[in-house]
Design an enzyme around this catalytic site. Sequence first.
Site, PDB file in Angstrom:
ATOM      1  N   TRP A 121       0.868  -1.176   0.000  1.00 16.70           N
ATOM      2  CA  TRP A 121       0.000   0.000   0.000  1.00 16.70           C
ATOM      3  C   TRP A 121       0.911   1.234   0.000  1.00 16.70           C
ATOM      4  O   TRP A 121       1.788   1.347   0.885  1.00 16.70           O
ATOM      5  CB  TRP A 121      -0.870  -0.045   1.263  1.00 16.70           C
ATOM      6  N   ALA A 168      -6.042  -4.408   7.908  1.00 21.94           N
ATOM      7  CA  ALA A 168      -7.051  -3.402   7.560  1.00 21.94           C
ATOM      8  C   ALA A 168      -8.314  -4.016   6.972  1.00 21.94           C
ATOM      9  O   ALA A 168      -9.269  -3.297   6.680  1.00 21.94           O
ATOM     10  CB  ALA A 168      -6.454  -2.390   6.575  1.00 21.94           C
ATOM     11  N   LYS A 221     -12.861  -0.497   7.057  1.00 27.98           N
ATOM     12  CA  LYS A 221     -13.513  -1.378   6.077  1.00 27.98           C
ATOM     13  C   LYS A 221     -14.520  -2.308   6.734  1.00 27.98           C
ATOM     14  O   LYS A 221     -15.653  -2.415   6.294  1.00 27.98           O
ATOM     15  CB  LYS A 221     -12.457  -2.226   5.347  1.00 27.98           C
ATOM     16  N   ASP A 229       0.019  -4.991   9.631  1.00 28.11           N
ATOM     17  CA  ASP A 229      -1.028  -4.050   9.270  1.00 28.11           C
ATOM     18  C   ASP A 229      -2.254  -4.876   8.891  1.00 28.11           C
ATOM     19  O   ASP A 229      -2.222  -5.626   7.910  1.00 28.11           O
ATOM     20  CB  ASP A 229      -0.549  -3.200   8.081  1.00 28.11           C
TER      21      ASP A 229
HETATM   22  N1  PMP Z   1      -3.509  -0.457   5.619  1.00 25.92           N
HETATM   23  C1  PMP Z   1      -3.884  -0.841   4.401  1.00 25.92           C
HETATM   24  C2  PMP Z   1      -3.169  -1.977   3.747  1.00 25.92           C
HETATM   25  C3  PMP Z   1      -4.939  -0.204   3.763  1.00 25.92           C
HETATM   26  O1  PMP Z   1      -5.310  -0.597   2.547  1.00 25.92           O
HETATM   27  C4  PMP Z   1      -5.596   0.853   4.425  1.00 25.92           C
HETATM   28  C5  PMP Z   1      -6.738   1.577   3.776  1.00 25.92           C
HETATM   29  N2  PMP Z   1      -6.663   1.832   2.453  1.00 25.92           N
HETATM   30  C6  PMP Z   1      -5.164   1.212   5.707  1.00 25.92           C
HETATM   31  C7  PMP Z   1      -4.124   0.531   6.261  1.00 25.92           C
HETATM   32  C8  PMP Z   1      -5.738   2.298   6.537  1.00 25.92           C
HETATM   33  O2  PMP Z   1      -6.993   2.710   6.344  1.00 25.92           O
HETATM   34  P1  PMP Z   1      -7.673   3.855   7.225  1.00 25.92           P
HETATM   35  O3  PMP Z   1      -6.640   4.857   7.614  1.00 25.92           O
HETATM   36  O4  PMP Z   1      -8.682   4.430   6.307  1.00 25.92           O
HETATM   37  O5  PMP Z   1      -8.265   3.182   8.411  1.00 25.92           O
END
Ligand code: PMP
Length: 394
Positions: free
Chosen positions: A127, A210, A243, A208
């Site tokens: 990401w 998510a 999500k 991570d």
């Molecule tokens: N890690 C990954 C791999 C993601 O795809 C995302 C969202 N696109 C996030 C972390 C963090 O998302 P948010 O800050 O919107 O909670």
Amino acid sequence: MLEHLKEQPADKILMLMQSYREDPRENKVDLGVGVYKDASGNTPVMRAVKAAEKRIWEDQTTKAYTGLAGDPAYTSGMIDLVLSGAAPKERIAAVATPGGTGAIRQGLELIRRAAPDATVWVSAPTWPNHPSIIKFLGMKMGEYRYFDDSTRGVDFSAMMSDLSGISTGDVVLLHGCCHNPTGANLSDAQWDEVIALLKEKGAVPMVDIAYQGFGDGLDADGAATRKVAAAMDECLIAASCSKNFGIYRERTGILMAIARDDKEAKIAQANMNFLNRQNFSFPPDHGARIVSTILGDPTLRADWEAELEEVRLSMLGLRQQLADELRQLSNSDRFDFIAHHRGMFSQIGTTPEKVETMRQNNGIYMVSDSRMNIAGLNAETVPLLARAIVDARV
Ligand code: PMP
């Protein structure tokens, strides 16, 4: 003063959204931004979230500050959801953060305070916010190979070979499930091998997570993170509720640090509180309160889990439909990987030129690295995408 600022490069995904909006074609398909959409293209507020918000509105008597670490009901509910007892609570420090991005940012800042010379290793690809924040913080970064463009699966031997070159005390950033952008994930046995290697190297994992609940189910998607937490002396976990609770704009995340013992966990906690204080003081509460209300109420929780399961199965159904369609059109099994990938994304592994061809000829909008958001499809648009992929000779 402000005249000294430099222009910032435009965000690729936001630019893509803009050109999608300006495209007059009726049957255009937006597979760009990483937001879940239902069959009619909406990103709905989940039923349990609406119910929790109603309850909060009725019952909440104050909007006074929470603690620097956020509301304890939220942090402990999330520790249970993600880790399910994989590590003893005395060894876990946790702070609520503005989204998963905030958790990653706070986690990296914690690493920088503890080990300023450590290299943070990220998957290639990953990401884009991972490398961007690491570089912004002036930290050292390395990349380990991850995706095999020919099989569209994980290039595990390349990954292990690159990780075997890391130094003691380095940090390895891993996606807990539903790898973004590729959709390709490690098997259970491969996770064991990665963990064994990290232990041997004396490296610290940062997971991570998510998309818990978007791949194989809440527990199955938490399994790798739990394995890491149970096996390692130390690890960091950044989780997002954007999500799986569909509360993107409420900015709801959590950073957990698992320390070697309770004494070190207390010190980590104090440092994490301090970092929150420096960056934004108290973390946002509304999203966190929605989450703790849902997790703490068996009826709301059951309804949330049921709706999350509907979301997960709808994406799996679209994956299968697309793989079937491509099997027929291409007369080959080359695209079966789409049904095996997990999460919201699949990287189909083609050139930016072919991505552009699909945009021009078929109104298909995907990120130039060929990442597509599966949730951007519906039963009617799957055949359009399959046709575009075959016509562009992907
Ligand atoms: N890690 C990954 C791999 C993601 O795809 C995302 C969202 N696109 C996030 C972390 C963090 O998302 P948010 O800050 O919107 O909670």
